[in-house]
Motif scaffolding. Sequence first.
Motif, short mmCIF file in Angstrom:
data_model
loop_
_atom_site.label_atom_id
_atom_site.label_comp_id
_atom_site.label_asym_id
_atom_site.label_seq_id
_atom_site.Cartn_x
_atom_site.Cartn_y
_atom_site.Cartn_z
N LEU A 268 -6.53 -0.21 5.57
CA LEU A 268 -5.91 0.97 6.11
C LEU A 268 -4.14 -0.08 5.77
CD1 LEU A 268 -7.85 1.14 9.22
CD2 LEU A 268 -7.33 2.47 7.59
N VAL A 269 -4.17 -1.62 6.43
CA VAL A 269 -2.56 -2.54 6.10
C VAL A 269 -2.51 -1.93 5.07
CG1 VAL A 269 -1.75 -3.75 5.83
CG2 VAL A 269 -3.34 -3.38 8.16
N VAL A 270 -3.36 -2.61 3.46
CA VAL A 270 -2.42 -2.19 2.47
C VAL A 270 -2.08 -0.53 2.23
CG1 VAL A 270 -2.74 -1.89 -0.27
CG2 VAL A 270 -3.71 -4.22 1.56
N LEU A 271 -3.18 0.29 2.59
CA LEU A 271 -2.47 1.94 2.09
C LEU A 271 -0.89 2.03 3.39
CD1 LEU A 271 -3.43 4.43 0.87
CD2 LEU A 271 -4.65 4.80 2.97
N ALA B 281 2.65 -12.60 4.63
CA ALA B 281 3.62 -11.83 4.23
C ALA B 281 4.99 -11.83 5.03
CB ALA B 281 2.62 -9.91 4.47
N GLY B 282 5.70 -11.84 5.93
CA GLY B 282 6.79 -11.99 6.62
C GLY B 282 7.39 -13.33 5.41
N TRP B 283 6.41 -14.54 5.40
CA TRP B 283 7.43 -15.15 5.82
C TRP B 283 7.37 -15.63 3.51
CZ3 TRP B 283 10.29 -19.30 7.68
CH2 TRP B 283 10.21 -19.62 8.72
N VAL B 284 6.50 -15.08 3.50
CA VAL B 284 6.19 -15.12 1.46
C VAL B 284 7.99 -14.46 1.48
CG1 VAL B 284 5.22 -14.69 0.15
CG2 VAL B 284 4.04 -16.11 1.92
N VAL B 285 7.64 -13.19 2.37
CA VAL B 285 8.21 -12.05 1.39
C VAL B 285 9.84 -11.70 1.32
CG1 VAL B 285 8.96 -9.23 1.80
CG2 VAL B 285 6.79 -10.14 1.82
N GLY B 286 10.01 -12.22 3.57
CA GLY B 286 11.50 -12.95 3.23
C GLY B 286 11.65 -14.16 2.56
N LEU B 287 11.21 -14.99 2.65
CA LEU B 287 11.42 -16.05 1.33
C LEU B 287 12.15 -15.36 -0.42
CD1 LEU B 287 9.61 -19.18 2.58
CD2 LEU B 287 11.76 -18.62 3.24
N GLY C 75 6.46 -5.08 -2.35
CA GLY C 75 5.42 -7.06 -1.98
C GLY C 75 4.33 -7.64 -0.84
N VAL C 76 5.35 -6.45 0.07
CA VAL C 76 3.95 -6.94 1.36
C VAL C 76 2.46 -6.50 1.13
CG1 VAL C 76 3.49 -5.95 4.10
CG2 VAL C 76 6.03 -6.44 3.89
N ALA C 77 2.53 -5.63 0.59
CA ALA C 77 1.30 -5.07 0.76
C ALA C 77 0.59 -5.96 -0.50
CB ALA C 77 0.71 -3.90 -0.09
#
Length: 274
Positions: free
Chosen positions: A243-246, A70-76, A191-193
């Motif tokens: 839980l993470v997505v919510l 999630a970090g790499w995809v959203v950041g890029l 976008g992270v979710a």
Amino acid sequence: MKRIGVSGLVLLIWALVALAAPWLPLHPERIALEAILQPPDMQFWLGADDIGRPVLDRLLVGARTSFWVAGWVVGLSVIIGTLLGSAAAYLGGIWDRTLVMIIDLFMAFPGILLAIALAGLLGPGINNLVFALTLVGWVGYARLARAQVLSVKSREHVVAAQALGTPSSRIVLRHLLPLITAPLVIEATFGVAAVVIAESGLSFLGLGVQPPEASWGSMIRDGVRYLLVAPHLVLAPGAALFLVVLSVNLLGDRLRDRLDVRTWVRVGEQGARV
């Protein structure tokens, strides 16, 4: 406020586990044949899977996988989309028309189907997964950045900078990007979710993280076969994913309320009426 506090705690635990996973005493690949499909107990807190591996350890390693993807995809995606959308909107002309055509081309296909097709062509693996999701994800940020720049590029301070002969790159970076940061931050939060779900979905289909690496999606896929006899194999990663997505979505809603100027105006008007 309580929901926001709980969601923040969930995301903090997710981030801490992802960052500290390499130094935690985890053994996600340790096989105990006597513990195959064992339910949760004092030795295996979340039970063991179909070949005797501890579900808890694999769940924590899967948290690290989803966090970094999630970090790499959203950041890029944010960097590429923001720069392309801002530059095209500011320059206008053929640059803007070309970007709009490319965005329309990408928007004509459902994003997840395009990601599945790209992952299938590139082959399974976490690096190809990041590349496929980034190639799909930058479009939304480019579209948003373009719309925002079009609405602010005629402001007085931007016109003054142009009159003074300021280079276009400096105007975009110093005068336009700070004005469009808020909506981009909100979009990146949601976008992270979306990326966490996409990563799990592609891993579930066998196009993402490959064995023996752990992923919440692959854990759910492996546990579906034993759902009736060992439901903990699906419930544990499914609950973590939920839980993470919510929590990310709740955080995005909170940021949108805090950063939206229209919300401040409505609150001010209500106070004035009182």
